[in-house]
Design an enzyme around this catalytic site. Structure first.
Site, mmCIF file in Angstrom:
data_model
loop_
_atom_site.group_PDB
_atom_site.id
_atom_site.type_symbol
_atom_site.label_atom_id
_atom_site.label_comp_id
_atom_site.label_asym_id
_atom_site.label_seq_id
_atom_site.Cartn_x
_atom_site.Cartn_y
_atom_site.Cartn_z
ATOM 1 N N ASP A 146 0.841 -1.201 0.000
ATOM 2 C CA ASP A 146 0.000 0.000 0.000
ATOM 3 C C ASP A 146 0.871 1.243 0.000
ATOM 4 O O ASP A 146 1.149 1.845 1.050
ATOM 5 C CB ASP A 146 -0.939 -0.022 1.227
ATOM 6 C CG ASP A 146 -1.983 -1.118 1.113
ATOM 7 O OD1 ASP A 146 -2.455 -1.375 -0.009
ATOM 8 O OD2 ASP A 146 -2.321 -1.725 2.138
ATOM 9 N N LYS B 44 -11.404 -4.231 -5.640
ATOM 10 C CA LYS B 44 -12.655 -3.923 -4.917
ATOM 11 C C LYS B 44 -13.670 -3.191 -5.798
ATOM 12 O O LYS B 44 -14.231 -2.168 -5.419
ATOM 13 C CB LYS B 44 -12.372 -3.101 -3.661
ATOM 14 C CG LYS B 44 -11.615 -3.848 -2.569
ATOM 15 C CD LYS B 44 -11.719 -3.093 -1.244
ATOM 16 C CE LYS B 44 -11.044 -3.817 -0.106
ATOM 17 N NZ LYS B 44 -9.583 -3.775 -0.173
ATOM 18 N N ILE C 25 -22.102 -0.660 -11.725
ATOM 19 C CA ILE C 25 -23.124 -1.391 -12.470
ATOM 20 C C ILE C 25 -22.480 -2.579 -13.186
ATOM 21 O O ILE C 25 -21.275 -2.559 -13.479
ATOM 22 C CB ILE C 25 -23.872 -0.472 -13.466
ATOM 23 C CG1 ILE C 25 -22.901 0.129 -14.482
ATOM 24 C CG2 ILE C 25 -24.620 0.619 -12.717
ATOM 25 C CD1 ILE C 25 -23.603 0.862 -15.616
ATOM 26 N N ASN D 16 -22.282 -3.800 -16.215
ATOM 27 C CA ASN D 16 -21.543 -3.605 -17.470
ATOM 28 C C ASN D 16 -20.162 -3.014 -17.215
ATOM 29 O O ASN D 16 -19.160 -3.438 -17.812
ATOM 30 C CB ASN D 16 -22.362 -2.695 -18.396
ATOM 31 C CG ASN D 16 -21.722 -2.539 -19.751
ATOM 32 O OD1 ASN D 16 -21.490 -3.527 -20.447
ATOM 33 N ND2 ASN D 16 -21.388 -1.310 -20.115
ATOM 34 N N THR D 17 -20.110 -2.047 -16.301
ATOM 35 C CA THR D 17 -18.836 -1.392 -15.997
ATOM 36 C C THR D 17 -17.889 -2.355 -15.284
ATOM 37 O O THR D 17 -16.692 -2.426 -15.592
ATOM 38 C CB THR D 17 -19.088 -0.143 -15.124
ATOM 39 O OG1 THR D 17 -19.924 0.743 -15.864
ATOM 40 C CG2 THR D 17 -17.800 0.559 -14.756
ATOM 41 N N THR E 210 -12.676 -5.575 6.997
ATOM 42 C CA THR E 210 -12.228 -5.921 8.358
ATOM 43 C C THR E 210 -12.072 -4.686 9.237
ATOM 44 O O THR E 210 -11.855 -4.810 10.440
ATOM 45 C CB THR E 210 -10.901 -6.700 8.304
ATOM 46 O OG1 THR E 210 -10.037 -6.069 7.360
ATOM 47 C CG2 THR E 210 -11.120 -8.128 7.898
ATOM 48 N N ARG F 147 -2.726 -9.423 12.502
ATOM 49 C CA ARG F 147 -1.857 -8.672 13.409
ATOM 50 C C ARG F 147 -1.072 -9.632 14.285
ATOM 51 O O ARG F 147 -1.624 -10.647 14.733
ATOM 52 C CB ARG F 147 -2.685 -7.738 14.314
ATOM 53 C CG ARG F 147 -3.311 -6.562 13.571
ATOM 54 C CD ARG F 147 -2.228 -5.597 13.077
ATOM 55 N NE ARG F 147 -2.774 -4.477 12.316
ATOM 56 C CZ ARG F 147 -2.928 -4.451 10.982
ATOM 57 N NH1 ARG F 147 -2.591 -5.503 10.253
ATOM 58 N NH2 ARG F 147 -3.384 -3.374 10.391
ATOM 59 N N GLY G 58 -0.297 -6.341 5.593
ATOM 60 C CA GLY G 58 0.264 -5.077 5.125
ATOM 61 C C GLY G 58 1.249 -4.515 6.117
ATOM 62 O O GLY G 58 2.405 -4.942 6.190
#
Ligand code: C5P
Length: 235
Positions: A12, A63, A67, A69-70, A120, A181, A210
């Site tokens: 990230d 993520k 819609i 189609n997109t 989460t 964690r 991460g």
């Protein structure tokens, strides 16, 4: 279990040099690399291809939620990147998930298509504040069943819902678990957390880690420590 080492490191960062340096450093100790919205917004598909070139399976944490189609178009473009796995939000509904699955059906090798259930970072209190009645666990179960019915390969959930998902969706449904964690570690913005070996023992197929690795003074040492912790459990 599809990956011999279940740990995918979340890169990230908007900084490609930093992401590549961490990826190379942790490579001997992890099973895959994850790029998400921060990385993809800053560095795009070219950046993702550079991470894929490191030579570990790539999880594109896209993520998608739009819609049908997109999302179908975005899913196909992501599959073309060579990602081993990517995701959509299950709350986008059955038609959206089916459109994504159909859009990548003829791509070889076809990436795993995973549905995000409940982030989460959300607990029951936050869910209530956005109008979600019932517990996080009940919502995860509902969305996991819908994802399976829509033809998806698995879900992202917290380690606390693994047993519910396994019971509802069976042993072959892939479970991807963030919110990992180390014992006594900083929760930061995560809420529904577990240690790596607890999550693995609870049946997680993929552990997304991460900041416990990337924010450590020595990311390679942190990744190695997690690998050793997992090996110690015998799982
Ligand atoms: O730094 P940390 O270990 O909390 O990172 C967790 C990663 O997993 C982040 O990249 C975050 O976007 C991702 N993730 C999550 N919860 C989900 C899905 C993905 O935390 N439900």
């Amino acid at each position: 279990m599809r990956f011999s080492n279940p740990v995918f490191v979340a890169l990230d960062t908007p900084d490609l040099s930093r992401a590549l340096a961490v990826a190379q450093a942790v490579k001997p100790h992890v099973g895959g690399l994850k790029v998400g919205l921060e990385f993809l917004s800053a560095l795009g598909p070219d950046g993702a291809r550079r991470i894929a070139e490191v030579g570990l399976p790539l999880f594109a944490d896209t993520k998608f939620h739009d819609i049908p189609n997109t999302v179908a178009g975005a899913a196909r473009a992501t599959a073309m990147l060579g990602a081993a796995m990517f995701n959509v939000h299950a709350s986008g509904g059955e038609a959206m998930m089916r459109a994504a699955a159909e859009a990548i059906a003829d791509i070889h090798p076809r990436p795993l298509l995973i549905a995000v259930t409940v982030l989460t970072s959300l607990d029951d209190g936050v869910l209530t504040s956005v109008g979600q009645q019932g517990s996080a666990a009940a919502q995860v179960e509902r969305l996991a069943i819908l994802a399976k019915k829509s033809g998806l390969d698995g879900v992202v959930c917290s380690a606390h819902e693994l047993a519910i998902v396994r019971k509802a969706c069976g042993p072959d449904f892939v479970t991807v678990v963030p919110g990992i964690r180390l014992a006594g570690g900083d929760l930061a913005d995560q809420r529904r957390v577990m240690t790596p070996s607890q999550a693995r023992a609870a049946g997680a197929d993929v552990l997304v880690v991460g900041r416990p690795i990337t924010a450590a003074p020595d990311p390679a040492a942190a990744a190695r420590a997690i690998a050793q912790e997992l090996a110690g459990t015998g799982t």
